[in-house]
Design an enzyme around this catalytic site. Structure first.
Site, PDB file in Angstrom:
ATOM      1  N   ARG A   1       0.778  -1.081   0.088  1.00  0.00           N
ATOM      2  CA  ARG A   1      -0.170  -0.008  -0.116  1.00  0.00           C
ATOM      3  C   ARG A   1       1.103   1.188   0.142  1.00  0.00           C
ATOM      4  O   ARG A   1       1.862   1.392   0.957  1.00  0.00           O
ATOM      5  CB  ARG A   1      -1.045   0.046   1.080  1.00  0.00           C
ATOM      6  CG  ARG A   1      -2.248  -0.972   1.076  1.00  0.00           C
ATOM      7  CD  ARG A   1      -3.207  -0.542   0.042  1.00  0.00           C
ATOM      8  NE  ARG A   1      -4.210  -1.467   0.137  1.00  0.00           N
ATOM      9  CZ  ARG A   1      -4.194  -2.518  -0.664  1.00  0.00           C
ATOM     10  NH1 ARG A   1      -3.261  -2.677  -1.685  1.00  0.00           N
ATOM     11  NH2 ARG A   1      -5.309  -3.144  -0.670  1.00  0.00           N
TER      12      ARG A   1
ATOM     13  N   GLU B   1      -2.459   7.654  -4.887  1.00  0.00           N
ATOM     14  CA  GLU B   1      -2.944   7.127  -6.015  1.00  0.00           C
ATOM     15  C   GLU B   1      -4.248   7.127  -6.429  1.00  0.00           C
ATOM     16  O   GLU B   1      -4.624   7.020  -7.747  1.00  0.00           O
ATOM     17  CB  GLU B   1      -2.394   5.492  -6.203  1.00  0.00           C
ATOM     18  CG  GLU B   1      -3.437   4.600  -5.189  1.00  0.00           C
ATOM     19  CD  GLU B   1      -3.143   3.144  -5.212  1.00  0.00           C
ATOM     20  OE1 GLU B   1      -1.678   2.911  -5.042  1.00  0.00           O
ATOM     21  OE2 GLU B   1      -3.793   2.252  -5.473  1.00  0.00           O
TER      22      GLU B   1
ATOM     23  N   HIS C   1      -0.829  -0.129  -9.671  1.00  0.00           N
ATOM     24  CA  HIS C   1      -1.691  -1.207  -8.739  1.00  0.00           C
ATOM     25  C   HIS C   1      -2.108  -2.296  -9.870  1.00  0.00           C
ATOM     26  O   HIS C   1      -3.206  -2.453  -9.627  1.00  0.00           O
ATOM     27  CB  HIS C   1      -2.731  -0.476  -8.073  1.00  0.00           C
ATOM     28  CG  HIS C   1      -3.285  -1.046  -6.667  1.00  0.00           C
ATOM     29  ND1 HIS C   1      -3.343  -0.331  -5.768  1.00  0.00           N
ATOM     30  CD2 HIS C   1      -3.458  -2.153  -6.314  1.00  0.00           C
ATOM     31  CE1 HIS C   1      -3.635  -1.134  -4.824  1.00  0.00           C
ATOM     32  NE2 HIS C   1      -3.468  -2.355  -5.238  1.00  0.00           N
TER      33      HIS C   1
HETATM   34  P1  NAI Z   1      -1.463 -10.881   5.125  1.00  0.00           P
HETATM   35  O1  NAI Z   1      -2.616 -10.645   6.058  1.00  0.00           O
HETATM   36  O2  NAI Z   1      -1.609 -12.485   4.936  1.00  0.00           O
HETATM   37  O3  NAI Z   1      -0.041 -10.846   5.540  1.00  0.00           O
HETATM   38  C1  NAI Z   1       0.343  -9.533   6.569  1.00  0.00           C
HETATM   39  C2  NAI Z   1       1.557  -9.619   7.106  1.00  0.00           C
HETATM   40  O4  NAI Z   1       1.829  -8.526   7.645  1.00  0.00           O
HETATM   41  C3  NAI Z   1       0.926 -10.544   8.430  1.00  0.00           C
HETATM   42  O5  NAI Z   1       1.534 -11.867   8.871  1.00  0.00           O
HETATM   43  C4  NAI Z   1       1.207  -9.496   9.584  1.00  0.00           C
HETATM   44  O6  NAI Z   1       1.438  -9.928  10.838  1.00  0.00           O
HETATM   45  C5  NAI Z   1       2.308  -8.582   8.838  1.00  0.00           C
HETATM   46  N1  NAI Z   1       2.482  -7.271   9.641  1.00  0.00           N
HETATM   47  C6  NAI Z   1       1.532  -6.683  10.069  1.00  0.00           C
HETATM   48  N2  NAI Z   1       2.315  -5.397  10.593  1.00  0.00           N
HETATM   49  C7  NAI Z   1       3.490  -5.539  10.330  1.00  0.00           C
HETATM   50  C8  NAI Z   1       4.775  -4.675  10.478  1.00  0.00           C
HETATM   51  N3  NAI Z   1       4.474  -3.578  11.088  1.00  0.00           N
HETATM   52  N4  NAI Z   1       5.928  -5.176   9.978  1.00  0.00           N
HETATM   53  C9  NAI Z   1       6.005  -6.324   9.461  1.00  0.00           C
HETATM   54  N5  NAI Z   1       5.103  -7.293   9.517  1.00  0.00           N
HETATM   55  C10 NAI Z   1       3.771  -6.612   9.755  1.00  0.00           C
HETATM   56  O7  NAI Z   1      -1.618 -10.097   3.929  1.00  0.00           O
HETATM   57  P2  NAI Z   1      -1.422 -10.492   2.367  1.00  0.00           P
HETATM   58  O8  NAI Z   1      -2.204 -11.140   1.583  1.00  0.00           O
HETATM   59  O9  NAI Z   1       0.252 -11.196   2.444  1.00  0.00           O
HETATM   60  O10 NAI Z   1      -1.265  -9.036   1.716  1.00  0.00           O
HETATM   61  C11 NAI Z   1      -0.242  -8.051   2.311  1.00  0.00           C
HETATM   62  C12 NAI Z   1      -0.759  -6.635   1.698  1.00  0.00           C
HETATM   63  O11 NAI Z   1      -0.548  -6.605   0.155  1.00  0.00           O
HETATM   64  C13 NAI Z   1      -1.959  -6.506   1.994  1.00  0.00           C
HETATM   65  O12 NAI Z   1      -2.409  -5.679   3.234  1.00  0.00           O
HETATM   66  C14 NAI Z   1      -2.423  -5.429   0.715  1.00  0.00           C
HETATM   67  O13 NAI Z   1      -2.393  -3.981   1.260  1.00  0.00           O
HETATM   68  C15 NAI Z   1      -1.284  -5.701  -0.030  1.00  0.00           C
HETATM   69  N6  NAI Z   1      -1.952  -6.343  -1.619  1.00  0.00           N
HETATM   70  C16 NAI Z   1      -1.502  -5.570  -2.658  1.00  0.00           C
HETATM   71  C17 NAI Z   1      -2.071  -6.101  -3.960  1.00  0.00           C
HETATM   72  C18 NAI Z   1      -1.692  -5.226  -5.090  1.00  0.00           C
HETATM   73  O14 NAI Z   1      -2.296  -5.365  -6.259  1.00  0.00           O
HETATM   74  N7  NAI Z   1      -0.627  -4.475  -4.970  1.00  0.00           N
HETATM   75  C19 NAI Z   1      -3.057  -6.955  -4.087  1.00  0.00           C
HETATM   76  C20 NAI Z   1      -3.230  -7.618  -2.677  1.00  0.00           C
HETATM   77  C21 NAI Z   1      -2.861  -7.189  -1.469  1.00  0.00           C
END
Ligand code: NAI
Length: 333
Positions: free
Chosen positions: A232, A261, A293
């Site tokens: 993000r 964005e 994105h």
């Molecule tokens: P997820 O929920 O499976 O994993 C996120 C991880 O980040 C969790 O393990 C959590 O404990 C960890 N986390 C939280 N705060 C943290 C911090 N301060 N430092 C380090 N780790 C921390 O989420 P997922 O599916 O892996 O997605 C991650 C992010 O990717 C989403 O939040 C979303 O914003 C973004 N995303 C972007 C897309 C794109 O098209 N560019 C598409 C899908 C998701």
């Protein structure tokens, strides 16, 4: 119950129409994004479906509640665009698509890393002009480099496997996830940014992670570091990134997301003047590669997003939404 699908793109409409059951769903496709200005488009008792750049702040959520909206469907994984506390206060259900294809985002992350390193974006322009000079195109071996992964969730885990496959030393920082049996090193955030040659962000945007990568973080990084953000935009202080690019502290920047964005991405602005000077400055650096994105954007991911969204709607009517898909106020803590 009508489902108003805000900010619909043509490819989304096609996928919704492919998977919908006309007997069960009453889908209304809207070009506009949901915000304070477009709230009047919502009718009594509708459900709304939004994407990453709709703006469901506290006022909008309250407005939806007053219109009798009880269901907000997010056709994405991130949920930072919704004031979850207000939604919870009014007893509204917010459901998302937590997992559709972590592979899509992880593969795009890798594409940005490899393109930046080997300057594919510049090489492509040169060869089209029959300029076969290699000056300025030298890259580095990823093999044996240290890659820091911030956030070891679904996407972070895929990226870690890929980087390990390239022979990298993989560092992980995640305050919640637990180490598994993979051969990675778990470190604190400060150690990760200090020791990594490549840093890639895979944590959600929350008030705690906003501008996680700021001036102090850049100061602690190695000179010439590569930073990739496919998570993000708000995770990175863009002005601090520009400063770091100017001093060459930041050697490569790959972005699929940008903090402002919402006014740019998902539309064709090629014949407009771009008023965002920060974004315009970013575009002038040869070592910055930006995609709009699109990391999620594969056929498999689109199908999963639409199928899960429609299923969330059907299950809501039955009162049985999969708890893994629900987002609550505490997600924003
Ligand atoms: P997820 O929920 O499976 O994993 C996120 C991880 O980040 C969790 O393990 C959590 O404990 C960890 N986390 C939280 N705060 C943290 C911090 N301060 N430092 C380090 N780790 C921390 O989420 P997922 O599916 O892996 O997605 C991650 C992010 O990717 C989403 O939040 C979303 O914003 C973004 N995303 C972007 C897309 C794109 O098209 N560019 C598409 C899908 C998701």
């Amino acid at each position: 119950m009508r489902l108003l699908i805000f900010g619909t793109q043509p490819y989304e409409r096609t996928t919704f129409l492919k998977h919908q059951d006309p007997d069960q769903h009453q889908l209304v496709f809207l070009d506009a994004r949901l915000s304070q200005h477009t709230l009047p488009m919502v009718g009594e008792g509708d459900a709304v479906c939004v994407f990453v750049n709709d703006d469901l702040n506290a006022e909008v959520v309250e407005g939806l509640h007053q219109l009798g909206v009880r269901l907000i469907l997010l056709r994405c994984a991130g949920f930072n665009q919704v004031d979850l506390k207000t939604a919870e206060q009014f007893g509204m259900t917010v459901a998302r698509v937590p997992e559709y294809s972590p592979f899509a985002v992880a593969e795009h992350t890798l594409a940005l890393m490899l393109s930046l390193n080997r300057r594919i974006h510049r090489a492509w322009l040169r060869t089209r002009e029959f300029n076969f000079n290699l000056g300025g195109l030298m890259g580095f071996d990823f093999h044996a480099k240290t890659v820091g992964i911030v956030g070891y969730g679904r996407i972070g885990q895929c990226v870690a496997r890929m980087m390990h496959g390239l022979g990298c030393r993989v560092l992980i920082s995640d305050p919640v996830a637990q180490p598994d049996d993979q051969p990675y090193e778990w470190v604190g955030f400060k150690e990760l940014i200090r020791a990594s040659d490549v840093i890639t962000l895979h944590c959600p945007l929350t008030p705690t992670t906003h501008h996680l990568i700021n001036e102090a973080a850049f100061a602690a990084m190695k000179k010439g570091v590569m930073l990739i953000n496919t998570s993000r935009g708000g995770l990175v202080d863009t002005r601090a990134a520009i400063k770091a690019l100017k001093t060459e502290k930041l050697g490569y920047l790959g972005l699929d997301v940008y903090e402002e964005e919402a006014d740019l991405f998902f539309q064709d602005l090629s014949d407009r003047v771009i008023p965002d000077d920060v974004f315009a400055r970013l575009m002038t650096f040869p070592n910055v590669l930006i995609t709009a994105h699109q990391a999620f954007f594969t056929q498999e991911a689109m199908d999963r997003i639409v199928l899960t969204t429609l299923d969330n709607l059907v299950q809501f009517r039955k009162g049985t939404v999969d708890p893994r898909n629900l987002v609550h106020g505490e997600h924003h803590a």
